[in-house]
Write an enzyme that holds these catalytic residues in place. Structure first.
Site, PDB file in Angstrom:
ATOM      1  N   ASP A 155       5.736  -7.913   5.703  1.00 57.46           N
ATOM      2  CA  ASP A 155       5.831  -9.055   4.784  1.00 57.46           C
ATOM      3  C   ASP A 155       6.922  -8.846   3.736  1.00 57.46           C
ATOM      4  O   ASP A 155       7.720  -9.741   3.464  1.00 57.46           O
ATOM      5  CB  ASP A 155       4.509  -9.241   4.032  1.00 57.46           C
ATOM      6  CG  ASP A 155       3.566 -10.133   4.793  1.00 57.46           C
ATOM      7  OD1 ASP A 155       3.988 -10.686   5.819  1.00 57.46           O
ATOM      8  OD2 ASP A 155       2.398 -10.259   4.363  1.00 57.46           O
ATOM      9  N   LYS A 185       8.168   0.670   5.623  1.00 59.79           N
ATOM     10  CA  LYS A 185       7.022   1.471   5.153  1.00 59.79           C
ATOM     11  C   LYS A 185       5.708   0.882   5.634  1.00 59.79           C
ATOM     12  O   LYS A 185       5.572  -0.338   5.676  1.00 59.79           O
ATOM     13  CB  LYS A 185       7.045   1.479   3.619  1.00 59.79           C
ATOM     14  CG  LYS A 185       5.825   2.011   2.960  1.00 59.79           C
ATOM     15  CD  LYS A 185       5.185   1.045   1.962  1.00 59.79           C
ATOM     16  CE  LYS A 185       4.435  -0.087   2.595  1.00 59.79           C
ATOM     17  NZ  LYS A 185       3.481  -0.781   1.756  1.00 59.79           N
ATOM     18  N   THR A 186       4.763   1.664   6.012  1.00 59.31           N
ATOM     19  CA  THR A 186       3.341   1.354   6.080  1.00 59.31           C
ATOM     20  C   THR A 186       2.623   2.396   6.926  1.00 59.31           C
ATOM     21  O   THR A 186       3.084   2.740   8.024  1.00 59.31           O
ATOM     22  CB  THR A 186       2.973  -0.052   6.629  1.00 59.31           C
ATOM     23  OG1 THR A 186       1.549  -0.166   6.650  1.00 59.31           O
ATOM     24  CG2 THR A 186       3.509  -0.358   8.006  1.00 59.31           C
ATOM     25  N   ILE A 187       1.517   2.885   6.397  1.00 56.43           N
ATOM     26  CA  ILE A 187       0.736   3.866   7.170  1.00 56.43           C
ATOM     27  C   ILE A 187       0.137   3.199   8.396  1.00 56.43           C
ATOM     28  O   ILE A 187      -0.220   3.864   9.353  1.00 56.43           O
ATOM     29  CB  ILE A 187      -0.406   4.501   6.343  1.00 56.43           C
ATOM     30  CG1 ILE A 187      -1.425   3.451   5.905  1.00 56.43           C
ATOM     31  CG2 ILE A 187       0.119   5.291   5.166  1.00 56.43           C
ATOM     32  CD1 ILE A 187      -2.820   4.019   5.724  1.00 56.43           C
ATOM     33  N   ASP A 188       0.016   1.859   8.367  1.00 50.03           N
ATOM     34  CA  ASP A 188      -0.637   1.158   9.483  1.00 50.03           C
ATOM     35  C   ASP A 188       0.169   1.235  10.775  1.00 50.03           C
ATOM     36  O   ASP A 188      -0.357   0.972  11.853  1.00 50.03           O
ATOM     37  CB  ASP A 188      -0.865  -0.319   9.127  1.00 50.03           C
ATOM     38  CG  ASP A 188      -1.938  -0.485   8.063  1.00 50.03           C
ATOM     39  OD1 ASP A 188      -2.452   0.536   7.579  1.00 50.03           O
ATOM     40  OD2 ASP A 188      -2.247  -1.633   7.708  1.00 50.03           O
ATOM     41  N   TYR A 244      -7.781   5.880   1.902  1.00 52.22           N
ATOM     42  CA  TYR A 244      -7.053   6.277   0.689  1.00 52.22           C
ATOM     43  C   TYR A 244      -6.749   7.777   0.693  1.00 52.22           C
ATOM     44  O   TYR A 244      -5.802   8.210   0.057  1.00 52.22           O
ATOM     45  CB  TYR A 244      -7.850   5.861  -0.553  1.00 52.22           C
ATOM     46  CG  TYR A 244      -8.057   4.355  -0.588  1.00 52.22           C
ATOM     47  CD1 TYR A 244      -7.023   3.510  -0.969  1.00 52.22           C
ATOM     48  CD2 TYR A 244      -9.250   3.785  -0.161  1.00 52.22           C
ATOM     49  CE1 TYR A 244      -7.175   2.134  -0.944  1.00 52.22           C
ATOM     50  CE2 TYR A 244      -9.406   2.406  -0.129  1.00 52.22           C
ATOM     51  CZ  TYR A 244      -8.372   1.586  -0.517  1.00 52.22           C
ATOM     52  OH  TYR A 244      -8.512   0.236  -0.478  1.00 52.22           O
ATOM     53  N   GLY A 253       0.817  -1.215   0.000  1.00 48.50           N
ATOM     54  CA  GLY A 253       0.000   0.000   0.000  1.00 48.50           C
ATOM     55  C   GLY A 253       0.846   1.258   0.000  1.00 48.50           C
ATOM     56  O   GLY A 253       1.935   1.287   0.576  1.00 48.50           O
ATOM     57  N   LYS A 290     -26.244  17.750  15.866  1.00 45.36           N
ATOM     58  CA  LYS A 290     -27.354  16.844  15.528  1.00 45.36           C
ATOM     59  C   LYS A 290     -26.927  15.468  15.033  1.00 45.36           C
ATOM     60  O   LYS A 290     -27.763  14.636  14.758  1.00 45.36           O
ATOM     61  CB  LYS A 290     -28.282  17.515  14.510  1.00 45.36           C
ATOM     62  CG  LYS A 290     -27.651  17.820  13.167  1.00 45.36           C
ATOM     63  CD  LYS A 290     -28.688  18.374  12.206  1.00 45.36           C
ATOM     64  CE  LYS A 290     -28.060  18.710  10.878  1.00 45.36           C
ATOM     65  NZ  LYS A 290     -28.975  19.301   9.921  1.00 45.36           N
ATOM     66  N   TYR A 291     -25.607  15.242  14.857  1.00 48.15           N
ATOM     67  CA  TYR A 291     -25.197  13.934  14.328  1.00 48.15           C
ATOM     68  C   TYR A 291     -24.133  13.270  15.203  1.00 48.15           C
ATOM     69  O   TYR A 291     -23.256  13.953  15.748  1.00 48.15           O
ATOM     70  CB  TYR A 291     -24.564  14.070  12.940  1.00 48.15           C
ATOM     71  CG  TYR A 291     -25.522  14.469  11.848  1.00 48.15           C
ATOM     72  CD1 TYR A 291     -26.699  13.741  11.612  1.00 48.15           C
ATOM     73  CD2 TYR A 291     -25.239  15.565  11.037  1.00 48.15           C
ATOM     74  CE1 TYR A 291     -27.558  14.125  10.589  1.00 48.15           C
ATOM     75  CE2 TYR A 291     -26.103  15.945  10.020  1.00 48.15           C
ATOM     76  CZ  TYR A 291     -27.261  15.214   9.803  1.00 48.15           C
ATOM     77  OH  TYR A 291     -28.116  15.588   8.806  1.00 48.15           O
ATOM     78  N   ARG A 316       1.193  -5.684  -4.988  1.00 51.22           N
ATOM     79  CA  ARG A 316       1.178  -6.588  -3.840  1.00 51.22           C
ATOM     80  C   ARG A 316       1.671  -8.010  -4.165  1.00 51.22           C
ATOM     81  O   ARG A 316       1.480  -8.923  -3.368  1.00 51.22           O
ATOM     82  CB  ARG A 316      -0.231  -6.655  -3.248  1.00 51.22           C
ATOM     83  CG  ARG A 316      -0.671  -5.361  -2.564  1.00 51.22           C
ATOM     84  CD  ARG A 316      -1.831  -5.594  -1.623  1.00 51.22           C
ATOM     85  NE  ARG A 316      -2.250  -4.367  -0.967  1.00 51.22           N
ATOM     86  CZ  ARG A 316      -1.702  -3.885   0.153  1.00 51.22           C
ATOM     87  NH1 ARG A 316      -0.702  -4.535   0.719  1.00 51.22           N
ATOM     88  NH2 ARG A 316      -2.140  -2.774   0.686  1.00 51.22           N
ATOM     89  N   ARG A 371      -3.086   8.201   2.165  1.00 56.83           N
ATOM     90  CA  ARG A 371      -1.907   7.396   1.803  1.00 56.83           C
ATOM     91  C   ARG A 371      -0.970   8.092   0.820  1.00 56.83           C
ATOM     92  O   ARG A 371       0.180   7.674   0.672  1.00 56.83           O
ATOM     93  CB  ARG A 371      -2.340   6.049   1.218  1.00 56.83           C
ATOM     94  CG  ARG A 371      -3.101   5.203   2.211  1.00 56.83           C
ATOM     95  CD  ARG A 371      -3.108   3.760   1.853  1.00 56.83           C
ATOM     96  NE  ARG A 371      -3.501   3.500   0.487  1.00 56.83           N
ATOM     97  CZ  ARG A 371      -3.609   2.287  -0.029  1.00 56.83           C
ATOM     98  NH1 ARG A 371      -3.329   1.229   0.729  1.00 56.83           N
ATOM     99  NH2 ARG A 371      -3.972   2.113  -1.268  1.00 56.83           N
ATOM    100  N   ARG A 419      -5.574  -2.527   8.976  1.00 56.71           N
ATOM    101  CA  ARG A 419      -6.240  -3.815   8.836  1.00 56.71           C
ATOM    102  C   ARG A 419      -5.952  -4.745  10.010  1.00 56.71           C
ATOM    103  O   ARG A 419      -6.830  -5.389  10.528  1.00 56.71           O
ATOM    104  CB  ARG A 419      -5.719  -4.457   7.547  1.00 56.71           C
ATOM    105  CG  ARG A 419      -6.734  -5.192   6.773  1.00 56.71           C
ATOM    106  CD  ARG A 419      -6.182  -5.662   5.477  1.00 56.71           C
ATOM    107  NE  ARG A 419      -4.776  -5.297   5.270  1.00 56.71           N
ATOM    108  CZ  ARG A 419      -4.182  -5.352   4.096  1.00 56.71           C
ATOM    109  NH1 ARG A 419      -4.865  -5.726   3.048  1.00 56.71           N
ATOM    110  NH2 ARG A 419      -2.909  -5.046   3.960  1.00 56.71           N
TER     111      ARG A 419
HETATM  112  P1  FBP Z   1       0.508  -1.972   3.625  1.00 55.78           P
HETATM  113  O1  FBP Z   1       0.455  -2.875   4.809  1.00 55.78           O
HETATM  114  O2  FBP Z   1       0.926  -2.644   2.385  1.00 55.78           O
HETATM  115  O3  FBP Z   1       1.323  -0.747   3.905  1.00 55.78           O
HETATM  116  O4  FBP Z   1      -0.965  -1.438   3.336  1.00 55.78           O
HETATM  117  C1  FBP Z   1      -1.807  -1.110   4.385  1.00 55.78           C
HETATM  118  C2  FBP Z   1      -3.127  -0.553   3.915  1.00 55.78           C
HETATM  119  O5  FBP Z   1      -3.052   0.830   3.692  1.00 55.78           O
HETATM  120  C3  FBP Z   1      -4.186  -0.903   4.949  1.00 55.78           C
HETATM  121  O6  FBP Z   1      -4.359   0.083   5.907  1.00 55.78           O
HETATM  122  C4  FBP Z   1      -5.398  -1.181   4.108  1.00 55.78           C
HETATM  123  O7  FBP Z   1      -6.207  -2.123   4.720  1.00 55.78           O
HETATM  124  C5  FBP Z   1      -4.821  -1.745   2.852  1.00 55.78           C
HETATM  125  O8  FBP Z   1      -3.558  -1.163   2.702  1.00 55.78           O
HETATM  126  C6  FBP Z   1      -5.658  -1.481   1.627  1.00 55.78           C
HETATM  127  O9  FBP Z   1      -5.055  -2.113   0.546  1.00 55.78           O
HETATM  128  P2  FBP Z   1      -5.390  -1.862  -0.977  1.00 55.78           P
HETATM  129  O10 FBP Z   1      -4.618  -0.655  -1.378  1.00 55.78           O
HETATM  130  O11 FBP Z   1      -4.844  -3.068  -1.641  1.00 55.78           O
HETATM  131  O12 FBP Z   1      -6.842  -1.640  -1.111  1.00 55.78           O
END
Ligand code: FBP
Length: 552
Positions: A176, A202-205, A426, A81, A242-243, A145, A429, A252
């Site tokens: 991974d 790398k990863t935003i997660d 999205y 991602g 109101k919301y 991926r 990212r 994930r």
């Molecule tokens: P990475 O682990 O590859 O960095 O991606 C994480 C992520 O941004 C998750 O937060 C999200 O669930 C997933 O990618 C969405 O993947 P895709 O871009 O394949 O829809």
């Protein structure tokens, strides 16, 4: 090509390097530390990585560069991602490579790891690189991926490397991809190819971190982007009154993104998957937890609020995981066709009722019908439920609505409930990297080249002390095998980098836990605003609350 004023300004931004990398290539020397051992399963990992296991941790220092001069042809890939700052890793790598020797070459393999297999590449030059400096996205070469993990794939990569005379491959990816980088490094060493392999975290997660890697890149910018949006929504909620806004955020397998956004914005509710799992919470318990806050606020005249839901939440709910496993079993093989041939939802519902255990059916039955149907419609190529597509923000708002209706009938809830739903993923990212991510990523790339130049392989580019100003950052490298343990994956024991989940005894969660009861009933929203790229360092160079709490 038209470019925006900010894009133009960001081209001019000079990323900050760690102090020890600032004196020019001729003045960077290496200091070797202790030999390393994997975090667990040492004997097994050592046996699987005979050529790359146990190497020394290294740091760079100011001093005479003693690396051996050799022409470098480096290949780089982006994997998985998108995460803000990926372009700067490549820019840092390119600048260090060219500063060392103008005749060095950097090839970008396109579309992720498959680019290496398909030999689909571009050769970078100054003009190409300059158009991507300090920008978001992975569009410089694209990402993908595909996993590089089999001997056959490695043999192809070996051939591609031979064709181009590659001396090294840099893999920019998550846990991974870096696990696979370590396996590829071992393969290249075992086959005496002379090709080094270096990874970048790398990863935003935010789930690639450990005692060596303080943060994965992209987490800072992505969470700041979501926090800006959540803050804006909080202000809207507090204006209109109101919301209730149910906001799902990406992440994930871990809830770091949700937790960081909560620390930044102080919403009324934030679910943390790891806590839900540890406490074995049921869907009903989670629903009641949210409904209690809605009720208290509603009865005090505050019919609004904000709830943050991590993307992977349902997988942390034990009874839901069991339900998913049973559904996968129920529709295995030919039974999908039988199910699809049923004339209407009523018939399908009865099929499901007959096929699930009473316990799982009870869970299925409390789900809103839209979610029930989603469980059977969205299947992956293996026929399994695609849990990541479940709209958990709608699931919980619907369940809370039903619970509140009961409480209204019982006379305990006197408020009004209206919900709005959002999914932020999205949006964050590919944001322009914050100054932190621009600096961190450039440093990771620059540093990756220094590791190559000094002959290391199977290492992760490591920049630490990153909660401090950049001049105090420490550049170096860590053998990837040090971060590995054995885990069961697809029925096999595999050496993998341990994924970092939210630690329930860690300082970020503890801080959240100490404040959330107040945040739930009072309106304590904080508004972080947009990422600032220019201005005082205390506004522009701040990193995450998570890192500040962990390190401070
Ligand atoms: P990475 O682990 O590859 O960095 O991606 C994480 C992520 O941004 C998750 O937060 C999200 O669930 C997933 O990618 C969405 O993947 P895709 O871009 O394949 O829809």
């Amino acid at each position: 090509m038209e470019i925006s004023p900010l894009q133009k300004a960001r081209y001019e931004y000079s990323p900050k390097l760690p102090g020890m990398l600032r004196n020019g290539i001729a003045d960077i020397c290496v200091k070797e530390g202790e030999e390393t051992a994997s975090v667990a399963d040492q004997d097994k990992i050592k046996a699987l990585f005979p050529n790359t296991y146990g190497k020394k941790e290294i740091t760079f220092e100011k001093g005479q560069n003693t690396s051996v001069a050799k022409k470098q042809v480096v290949g780089v890939i982006l994997s998985g991602g998108q995460a803000p700052g990926g372009h700067n890793v490549i820019c840092g790598l390119y600048d260090a490579l060219k500063a060392t020797d103008k005749s060095n070459v950097l090839l970008g393999f396109k579309g992720g790891p498959s680019g290496l297999i398909d030999d689909d590449y571009v050769e970078f030059d100054d003009k190409f690189i300059d158009a991507y400096r300090n920008t978001g996205g992975f569009d410089i070469i694209g990402s993908g991926r595909t996993k590089l993990e089999t001997e056959e794939q490695f043999a192809i990569v070996e051939q591609v490397a031979k064709k181009h005379g590659l001396t090294a491959v840099v893999i920019i990816g998550g846990d991974d991809s870096n696990t696979n980088a370590a396996v590829l490094a071992e393969y290249m060493a075992a086959h005496n190819t002379g090709v080094q392999v270096i990874g970048c975290p790398k990863t935003i997660d935010g789930d690639l971190k450990n005692e060596d890697i303080e943060a994965s890149f992209g987490f800072d910018t992505a969470t700041k982007t979501y926090s800006e949006l959540i803050g804006n929504i909080e202000r809207d909620a507090n204006s209109a009154k109101k919301y209730w806004h149910f906001i799902k955020v990406m992440g994930r397998s871990a809830s770091h993104v949700a937790l960081e956004c909560a620390l930044e914005t102080q919403p009324n509710i934030c679910l943390i998957g790891e806590e839900v799992k540890a406490k074995k919470m049921s869907l009903a318990q989670i629903t009641n937890y949210i409904a209690d806050a809605v009720e208290k606020r509603g009865n005090a005249g505050n019919n609004f609020g904000v709830a943050i839901i991590p993307e992977g939440i349902v997988e942390f709910v034990p009874e839901f995981s069991k339900l998913i496993a049973e559904i996968n079993e129920l529709l295995a093989g030919k039974k999908t066709e039988e199910f699809n041939a049923l004339p209407d939802w009523n018939a399908k519902y009865n099929f499901i009722k007959a096929g699930l255990t009473a316990e799982s059916f009870a869970v299925f039955d409390i789900l809103p019908q839209g979610i029930q149907q989603q469980l059977f419609l969205e299947r992956d190529p293996h026929g399994n439920v695609q849990v990541s597509l479940i709209e958990s923000e709608k699931l919980f708002s619907e369940m809370v609505k039903n619970e509140l209706a009961k409480r209204k009938a019982a006379g305990t809830y006197k408020g009004k409930f209206g919900a709005q739903h959002h999914f932020f993923g999205y949006e964050g990212r590919c944001a322009f990297p914050s100054n932190f991510d621009a600096d961190y990523c450039y440093s990771l790339g620059y540093n990756a080249f220094m590791l190559i130049q000094y002959g290391y392989t199977g290492y992760l580019s490591k920049v630490s002390n990153i909660s401090k100003p950049a001049d105090q950052w420490v550049a170096g490298g860590m053998p990837i095998t040090k971060m590995m343990n054995m885990e069961r994956r697809n029925g096999e024991d595999k050496p993998v980098i341990r994924k970092a989940l939210v630690e329930l005894d860690g300082k970020p969660f503890k801080y959240f836990e100490a404040h959330r009861d107040t945040w739930a009933v009072e309106t304590c929203f904080t508004y972080p605003g947009a990422i600032q790229y220019y201005g005082p360092a205390e506004v522009c160079d701040l990193t995450t609350r998570t890192l500040a709490l962990e390190k401070g």
